[in-house]
Design a protein around this motif. Structure first.
Motif, PDB file in Angstrom:
ATOM      1  N   PHE A 154       0.855  -1.198   0.000  1.00  0.00           N
ATOM      2  CA  PHE A 154       0.000   0.000   0.000  1.00  0.00           C
ATOM      3  C   PHE A 154       0.890   1.247   0.000  1.00  0.00           C
ATOM      4  N   ALA A 155       2.066   1.158   0.672  1.00  0.00           N
ATOM      5  CA  ALA A 155       3.005   2.283   0.691  1.00  0.00           C
ATOM      6  C   ALA A 155       3.951   2.231  -0.511  1.00  0.00           C
TER       7      ALA A 155
ATOM      8  N   PRO B  43      -2.450  12.653 -10.663  1.00  0.00           N
ATOM      9  CA  PRO B  43      -2.807  11.981  -9.406  1.00  0.00           C
ATOM     10  C   PRO B  43      -2.893  10.463  -9.589  1.00  0.00           C
ATOM     11  N   ALA B  44      -2.794   9.771  -8.487  1.00  0.00           N
ATOM     12  CA  ALA B  44      -3.065   8.334  -8.501  1.00  0.00           C
ATOM     13  C   ALA B  44      -4.565   8.140  -8.333  1.00  0.00           C
ATOM     14  N   VAL B  45      -5.138   7.227  -9.108  1.00  0.00           N
ATOM     15  CA  VAL B  45      -6.575   6.964  -9.007  1.00  0.00           C
ATOM     16  C   VAL B  45      -6.791   5.670  -8.237  1.00  0.00           C
ATOM     17  N   TYR B  46      -7.593   5.765  -7.188  1.00  0.00           N
ATOM     18  CA  TYR B  46      -7.922   4.585  -6.383  1.00  0.00           C
ATOM     19  C   TYR B  46      -9.404   4.263  -6.537  1.00  0.00           C
ATOM     20  N   ILE B  47      -9.659   3.091  -7.077  1.00  0.00           N
ATOM     21  CA  ILE B  47     -11.031   2.615  -7.222  1.00  0.00           C
ATOM     22  C   ILE B  47     -11.458   2.031  -5.881  1.00  0.00           C
TER      23      ILE B  47
ATOM     24  N   LYS C 220      -6.062   5.262   1.546  1.00  0.00           N
ATOM     25  CA  LYS C 220      -5.670   6.044   2.731  1.00  0.00           C
ATOM     26  C   LYS C 220      -4.158   6.070   2.892  1.00  0.00           C
ATOM     27  N   GLU C 221      -3.515   4.937   2.686  1.00  0.00           N
ATOM     28  CA  GLU C 221      -2.057   4.878   2.818  1.00  0.00           C
ATOM     29  C   GLU C 221      -1.387   5.689   1.710  1.00  0.00           C
TER      30      GLU C 221
ATOM     31  N   VAL D 262      -4.143  11.700  -4.441  1.00  0.00           N
ATOM     32  CA  VAL D 262      -5.030  10.570  -4.721  1.00  0.00           C
ATOM     33  C   VAL D 262      -6.408  11.073  -5.122  1.00  0.00           C
ATOM     34  N   VAL D 263      -6.940  10.505  -6.190  1.00  0.00           N
ATOM     35  CA  VAL D 263      -8.344  10.711  -6.541  1.00  0.00           C
ATOM     36  C   VAL D 263      -9.044   9.384  -6.289  1.00  0.00           C
TER      37      VAL D 263
END
Ligand code: PLP
Length: 360
Positions: free
Chosen positions: A79-80, A92-96, A107-108, A115-116
């Motif tokens: 995650f890190a 940005p990094a996209v988190y589904i 969250k991490e 983060v989006v």
């Protein structure tokens, strides 16, 4: 009495694997010492490590375009590591978000990159669902797209893979790696904590497209640096040698079973037996849409939740261990990874039938 362990992780390992490890425990490869007591830089361990990687490459059909890393820190370590290695300054990094683990990954990641988050859950009337991958509103620009194909806690699995014209696809496969056929080429980073389908906790398997090793990312510990680990054969520092060895024993076992296609048949069959029973029963329910039900983690609820404690006590007495649902969602959960035999599912269904009869 047979004991069946439905723990979500660390999960049961195949008995044949545990027996092999036991046989070799004090005398590995005729060296008179355990695999835990030898140098990771000496020939016997290096050979095992190479064979282990080759076996995983065969099992998953991983091409030379990917590096395979054996890292420390389990799923959350990644995650890190993912944002630290893949960060870009201008996207940005996209988190589904499909559930509790993908949420945790986002969250991490926020500690290290922009983060989006995109929520693609499509829950209706208390029933869990997920929007089809083709309807996910992905932005044009992203440093990568992260998602979790199998939400271990929610019992939600995605069988289609998202695509993007430019952004790498990153998947947390901790709880479904090697459980069914996937095409590795559809992904750019695959990672998995080992303790569900591979071996002891602490180890993480990372499969990363080599072109991504050139990204600068953000300053990070050497042990979480993909380029360093790739260059050093995952031996920048002392790797988790026993876990690595045990992963190799599991991979050999998988080959003997007929590889991933055989596991897929085995897992679909097991899941069908359990879901069919739950669906036919009016005593138990599963709240996940049929098209995204996990083959690995089957959450279910008793209609009368006041019976939960009794269900857990009696199931444990019957040799069916660790059926309590995750504290975030309650109810019950049967984790039925590769190592769980059909006999374990049959024993569980028989117990559930009996319990329902006696408490209706
Ligand atoms: C278990 C799990 C993790 C966390 O693994 P750790 O090794 O405990 O850090 C992450 N993601 C998923 C999907 C998991 O099932």
């Amino acid at each position: 009495m047979s004991v069946y362990n439905f723990c979500a992780g660390p999960a049961m390992l195949p008995p044949a694997v545990m027996e092999k490890a036991q046989q070799e425990f004090l005398d590995w490869q005729g060296l008179g010492v355990s695999v835990m007591e030898v140098s990771h830089r000496a020939e016997p361990f290096l050979t095992m490590a190479q064979e282990c990687e080759a076996r995983l490459r065969r099992l998953m059909n991983i091409s030379d375009e990917f590096a395979v890393l054996f890292m420390h820190g389990g799923g959350r370590g990644q995650f890190a590591a993912v944002p630290m290695n893949l960060h870009l300054d201008d996207a940005p990094a996209v988190y589904i978000n499909t559930g509790i683990w993908s949420d945790g990954a986002a969250k991490e990641a926020k500690k290290y990159t922009d983060v989006v988050e995109i929520n693609v859950r499509d829950d209706k009337d208390g029933q869990f669902g997920v929007l089809p991958v083709s309807q996910w509103p992905l932005p044009e620009k992203a440093s990568y797209i992260h998602y979790c194909p199998n939400e271990t806690i929610d019992g939600v699995e995605l069988f289609d893979v998202p695509t993007h014209p430019t952004a790498p696809i990153v998947a947390d496969m901790s709880s479904m790696i090697l459980s069914r056929d996937i095409d590795v080429n559809q992904f750019d980073v695959i990672y998995a904590g080992a303790q569900k389908n591979i071996g002891p906790s602490g180890l993480a398997i990372v499969i990363v497209r080599k072109t991504l090793l050139e990204r600068e990312g953000v300053p990070r510990p050497g042990i979480l640096d993909y380029a360093i680990e790739a260059e050093q054969g995952s031996m920048y520092n002392t790797p988790p040698t026993f876990a690595w060895y045990l992963a190799d024993v599991v991979f050999k076992w998988l080959e003997e079973q007929g590889g991933v296609p055989a596991m897929q048949r085995h897992n679909k069959n097991k899941a069908a037996i359990l879901y069919d029973y739950i669906d036919a029963s009016d005593f138990y329910i599963n709240k996940v849409d049929k098209d995204c039900r996990s083959l690995m983690n089957v959450p279910f609820w008793l209609n009368d939740e006041s019976l939960n404690e009794r269900f857990l006590a009696l199931s444990q007495q019957a040799g069916l261990l660790a059926l309590e649902g995750h504290r975030f969602v309650g109810g019950m959960r049967a984790s039925i990874y590769n190592a769980m035999p059909v006999a374990g599912i049959e024993a569980l269904v028989t117990f559930m039938e009996q319990f329902a009869q006696e408490h209706s």
